[in-house]
Design a protein around this motif. Structure first.
Motif, PDB file in Angstrom:
ATOM      1  N   LEU A  65       0.832  -1.207   0.000  1.00 57.90           N
ATOM      2  CA  LEU A  65       0.000   0.000   0.000  1.00 57.90           C
ATOM      3  C   LEU A  65       0.865   1.254   0.000  1.00 57.90           C
ATOM      4  N   GLU A  66       1.856   1.302   0.887  1.00 58.72           N
ATOM      5  CA  GLU A  66       2.640   2.522   1.033  1.00 58.72           C
ATOM      6  C   GLU A  66       3.577   2.773  -0.140  1.00 58.72           C
ATOM      7  N   LYS A 124      -6.925   1.733  -1.845  1.00 60.38           N
ATOM      8  CA  LYS A 124      -6.932   1.213  -0.476  1.00 60.38           C
ATOM      9  C   LYS A 124      -6.148   2.134   0.456  1.00 60.38           C
ATOM     10  N   LEU A 125      -5.026   2.663  -0.014  1.00 60.43           N
ATOM     11  CA  LEU A 125      -4.223   3.578   0.787  1.00 60.43           C
ATOM     12  C   LEU A 125      -4.998   4.867   1.045  1.00 60.43           C
ATOM     13  N   ALA A 126      -5.686   5.377   0.041  1.00 57.13           N
ATOM     14  CA  ALA A 126      -6.462   6.617   0.185  1.00 57.13           C
ATOM     15  C   ALA A 126      -7.544   6.469   1.240  1.00 57.13           C
ATOM     16  N   ALA A 127      -8.094   5.266   1.371  1.00 62.16           N
ATOM     17  CA  ALA A 127      -9.137   5.026   2.372  1.00 62.16           C
ATOM     18  C   ALA A 127      -8.601   5.175   3.794  1.00 62.16           C
ATOM     19  N   LYS A 128      -7.279   5.105   3.955  1.00 62.67           N
ATOM     20  CA  LYS A 128      -6.670   5.243   5.283  1.00 62.67           C
ATOM     21  C   LYS A 128      -6.423   6.701   5.661  1.00 62.67           C
ATOM     22  N   GLY A 129      -6.603   7.604   4.704  1.00 63.27           N
ATOM     23  CA  GLY A 129      -6.435   9.024   5.014  1.00 63.27           C
ATOM     24  C   GLY A 129      -5.324   9.683   4.224  1.00 63.27           C
ATOM     25  N   GLN A 130      -5.487  10.972   3.991  1.00 59.90           N
ATOM     26  CA  GLN A 130      -4.575  11.729   3.139  1.00 59.90           C
ATOM     27  C   GLN A 130      -3.250  12.072   3.823  1.00 59.90           C
TER      28      GLN A 130
END
Length: 197
Positions: A65-66, A124-130
Motif C-alpha cells: 500500500l505505502e 486502499k491507501l487513500a481510504a486510510k487518510g490523506q
C-alpha cells in the motif's frame, strides 16, 4: 466484462493468462469467471488484486500500500519511505506475483506495479487518510533528492503539496545544470509539475 476489455486493461494475453492462473490457484470453490458482465465489481484484475491482498501478511500488505505511490520501486527506496529494513526480503517473497509486479531493471532491482494493481493499492491507501499519503510523498521526495533524481524529487514534492520544496530543489540543483545534464525537456517537465505557465 468482455475478454477484449480484459486484454486492454491487463496489458495483453500474457498478463491476463497469469492473472487467470493466479485466480484459479486461489479459487477452489468452482466459481466461474464472469466474462459477460459489464459490472466493475466483476473486473478480473481488481478481483484478483483483492483476493491476493487479503491472503498476504499484514506487514506485506502495508508495504504494498505505502509503496503504491511510487512509479518505480526498489528495496532501498521502499525501506526509506516505510521506515522498515526488510523490504528487499518482502519483495523477494512476492516473486509469485510476477503478473502484478513488473521488473524494470535488474541493476538496482527496480520494478513497478501493474497499473491495475497500483490503482487498486492506491485506492486502499487513500481510504486510510490523506495525511499518510502526503508524508510518503515527502519521504519519496527526500530520497530522490538525496540520490540527485531531480525529476522525481520535484514530482513527489508537488504531490505532497510542497511547491516551496520543489522550487528549492530546482534552485539548489540549478536550472542551467538541470538543462545541461537532463536537457530542456527535463527542465520543462519540472516546471510543469509546479503548474507554472
Amino acid at each position: 466484462m468482455c475478454i477484449r476489455d480484459s486484454l486492454d486493461k491487463t496489458e495483453g494475453w500474457p498478463v491476463l493468462l497469469q492473472l487467470i492462473k493466479l485466480w484459479m490457484a486461489e479459487n477452489k470453490t468452482g466459481n466461474h469467471l464472469d466474462w459477460s458482465s459489464g459490472d466493475e465489481a466483476t473486473d478480473i484484475a481488481e478481483y484478483l488484486s483483492a483476493e491476493i491482498l487479503k491472503n498476504l501478511p499484514s506487514q506485506v500488505t502495508d508495504v504494498l500500500l505505502e509503496t503504491s505511490i511510487l512509479e518505480h520501486i526498489n528495496g532501498d527506496l521502499a525501506n526509506f519511505i516505510t521506515g522498515r529494513s526488510d523490504c528487499w526480503e518482502i519483495f523477494q517473497s512476492l516473486r509469485g506475483l510476477d503478473a502484478l509486479i513488473v521488473l524494470i531493471s535488474i541493476k538496482g532491482g527496480w520494478f513497478r506495479y501493474h497499473h491495475v494493481f497500483s490503482e487498486f493499492l492506491q485506492s486502499k491507501l487513500a481510504a486510510k487518510g490523506q495525511s499518510r499519503i502526503v508524508e510518503l510523498h515527502q519521504l519519496a521526495c527526500e530520497w530522490f533528492h538525496k540520490h540527485q533524481n531531480f525529476d522525481l524529487a520535484v514530482k513527489h514534492a508537488c504531490k505532497a503539496n510542497n511547491e516551496k520544496k520543489a522550487v528549492a530543489i530546482i534552485e539548489q540543483a540549478g536550472a542551467v545544470r538541470i538543462a545541461l545534464t537532463g536537457g530542456m525537456p527535463l527542465l520543462r517537465k519540472l516546471i510543469q509539475y509546479l503548474d507554472i505557465k
